[in-house]
Design an enzyme around this catalytic site. Structure first.
Site, mmCIF file in Angstrom:
data_model
loop_
_atom_site.group_PDB
_atom_site.id
_atom_site.type_symbol
_atom_site.label_atom_id
_atom_site.label_comp_id
_atom_site.label_asym_id
_atom_site.label_seq_id
_atom_site.Cartn_x
_atom_site.Cartn_y
_atom_site.Cartn_z
ATOM 1 N N SER A 258 0.841 -1.199 0.000
ATOM 2 C CA SER A 258 0.000 0.000 0.000
ATOM 3 C C SER A 258 0.874 1.246 0.000
ATOM 4 O O SER A 258 2.098 1.172 0.083
ATOM 5 C CB SER A 258 -0.913 -0.007 1.218
ATOM 6 O OG SER A 258 -0.127 0.182 2.380
ATOM 7 N N LYS A 259 0.181 2.375 -0.048
ATOM 8 C CA LYS A 259 0.847 3.679 -0.124
ATOM 9 C C LYS A 259 2.006 3.832 0.866
ATOM 10 O O LYS A 259 3.016 4.428 0.547
ATOM 11 C CB LYS A 259 -0.175 4.791 0.177
ATOM 12 C CG LYS A 259 -1.126 5.026 -0.956
ATOM 13 C CD LYS A 259 -0.746 6.282 -1.725
ATOM 14 C CE LYS A 259 -1.511 6.396 -3.023
ATOM 15 N NZ LYS A 259 -0.887 5.655 -4.115
ATOM 16 N N ARG A 260 1.818 3.302 2.086
ATOM 17 C CA ARG A 260 2.861 3.569 3.077
ATOM 18 C C ARG A 260 4.177 2.839 2.749
ATOM 19 O O ARG A 260 5.198 3.086 3.368
ATOM 20 C CB ARG A 260 2.364 3.241 4.496
ATOM 21 C CG ARG A 260 2.277 1.793 4.811
ATOM 22 C CD ARG A 260 1.494 1.552 6.088
ATOM 23 N NE ARG A 260 1.007 0.206 6.109
ATOM 24 C CZ ARG A 260 1.701 -0.814 6.564
ATOM 25 N NH1 ARG A 260 2.896 -0.633 7.086
ATOM 26 N NH2 ARG A 260 1.208 -2.036 6.521
#
Ligand code: GLU
Length: 495
Positions: A258-260
């Site tokens: 994911s984005k993180r």
């Protein structure tokens, strides 16, 4: 086998939902489908699954088409190129779905359901409270045909449910082998909602059947859907395709990517400056090990070698270091003009304005340093940023008594440069002239090159001198040599 696609009867599809830029995991699915089609002389269909979008919503499929084209994974049939099985956007296929709904209603495989959502939610809670698996209780299946007709005639809204047949569903997954589901765990599911929309599982089956898809290659998050889909194929009297469910991409910590964890969409990877060839190569390697130790594969080579059956079932762990390594490798292979063109927007974005010849020289000079294209400004800065020698640690190299003589000699040679900027071959010649004359004066190697480098860049390391000579520009070179000379004289006076 490449090039003659479309003849073997193999038909695969990539079926993204247009919910933003393609996730890197979806690109992997697209790649596998592409490779399967090419390897087997088949056809790749692009189908945009936009049934969840409101009718009025704009279909954001341009980004998907652009990304696939950028990666070189163009489909043979799709919304942009057309084809004999269109339309290729689900939002344009309502009449096809409706015909299939009517068929299932007519042959008893589907029935209208009038249960309001609140009632369904309450029953679900009660089932859970009793420790049962929540499942539709078939209330509406037991309605008499007369009652159904009367309620429909009254204008009561109904969803359409598929009547799940008893028994087991088994299929032989190309990657996982045989998989069996008991239909007991599957409740009668909705194929058409009260709002008139068609469910994902239903639309996919109708499309895969109508588009004559022979192989469905997709992520293993769809395995449970496959049981429902196979039941629908049987009820529609259509042959089911073969299935291959590949593992999903996970972050190194085992969680969903994911984005993180950094970039996840293809648009982000592109913006950072990853090359399509590196992305494709990396995604192919992520859960496939070629027979030999080779790691570098072009799309054409992958087409020859890649076998979906040999994909690992383990989760594919995303390793940015490996992608970076491959990207650097592909950047180093780029022809200069292409690299120069590719780094231009990054340089411009960083306020680094270069002349075309200068940019070509800079591209060559920094080529070996780049991991991603967005690294370019950091390395190119050297060619444009002014500095004060007093602030540079490397300036101590100018403290030696022979330095003024070296810089004067260099200045004379550089002042004779035929153009403001020189391509490496011409710059080498200028440097050669300087080297020869210096040699005759007993100056060579570090004694000659280090003072010149430090005067030109304020640093004691960096790109080859001929790149600096070609890319800095005659005016800047002379200015810097003058500043270096003044500094060397000053530091000599103080010593
Ligand atoms: N539209 C689905 C998705 O984006 C793909 C469905 C399928 O491949 O069957 O996950």
């Amino acid at each position: 086998m490449t090039g003659d696609h479309g003849d073997s009867g193999v038909r695969v599809r990539f079926a993204p939902s247009p919910t933003g830029s393609l996730h890197i995991g979806s690109v992997r699915t697209a790649l596998y489908n592409y490779l399967y089609a090419r390897r087997h002389g088949g056809t790749l269909v692009l189908r945009i699954e936009d049934t969840d979008l409101k009718r009025s919503a704009v279909t954001h499929d341009r980004g998907i088409l652009e990304s696939l084209a950028w990666l070189g994974l163009q489909a043979d049939e799709g919304p942009d190129v057309g084809g004999p099985y269109g339309p290729y956007r689900q939002s344009e296929r309502a009449s096809i779905y409706e015909a299939a709904v009517q068929k299932l209603l007519a042959n008893g495989h589907a029935y209208p359901c009038f249960c309001p959502q609140e009632l369904l939610d309450r029953k679900k809670e009660e089932q859970l409270a009793r420790g049962e698996m929540p499942k539709y209780d078939r209330t509406c299946y037991r309605l008499s045909p007369d009652e159904v007709e009367a309620r429909l005639a009254r204008g009561e809204k109904a969803a359409i449910r598929f009547r799940v047949p008893e028994g087991e569903v088994t299929f032989d997954d190309l990657i996982h082998g045989p998989i069996t589901f008991s239909s007991e765990v599957i409740g009668d599911f909705i194929i058409k909602r009260t709002d008139g929309g068609y469910s994902y599982n239903f639309a996919v089956v109708v499309d895969d059947a109508e588009m004559a898809i022979t192989h469905v290659i997709r992520g293993e998050d769809h395995i449970t859907n496959t049981a429902r889909q196979l039941m629908l194929f049987a009820a529609l009297g259509r042959p089911a395709p073969c299935y291959a469910h590949h593992s999903l991409i996970l972050a190194p910590d085992g969680s969903k990517l994911s984005k993180r964890h950094g970039a996840t969409s293809i648009a982000e990877f592109k913006a950072i400056g990853y090359l399509p060839a590196a992305i494709v190569n990396y995604l192919a390697l992520i859960s496939w090990h070629p027979q030999d130790e080779r790691e570098k594969f072009s799309l054409a080579e992958l087409t020859e070698e890649f076998e979906i059956e040999r994909l690992s079932r383990s989760p594919a762990v995303f390793d940015i270091h490996k992608l970076n390594w491959l990207n650097g490798l592909y950047i180093r292979e780029l022809p200069t003009e292409e690299l120069s063109r590719l780094i231009a927007p990054y340089l411009a974005g960083a306020g680094i304005a270069l002349q075309p010849v200068q940019r070509e020289v800079v591209a060559q000079a920094i080529q070996a340093n780049l991991v991603v294209l967005s690294d370019a400004p950091r390395y190119a800065e050297l060619f444009v940023k002014d500095f004060v020698l007093e602030d540079c640690a490397a300036a101590t190299a100018l403290h030696s008594p022979h330095v003024p003589g070296v810089l004067q000699l260099a200045r004379r040679h550089f002042a004779a440069m035929p153009e403001e900027f020189l391509l490496p071959a011409a710059a080498r010649e200028v440097l050669h002239g300087l080297t020869e004359e210096a040699k005759a004066k007993g100056l060579k190697g570090k004694a000659l090159y280090l003072p010149v480098r430090v005067a030109l860049t304020g640093r004691d390391e960096g790109p080859e001198l001929f790149y600096l000579i070609g890319g800095l520009g005659k005016r800047k070179i002379l200015e810097r040599l003058d500043a270096g000379l003044a500094y060397a004289v000053r530091s000599g006076e103080c010593a």
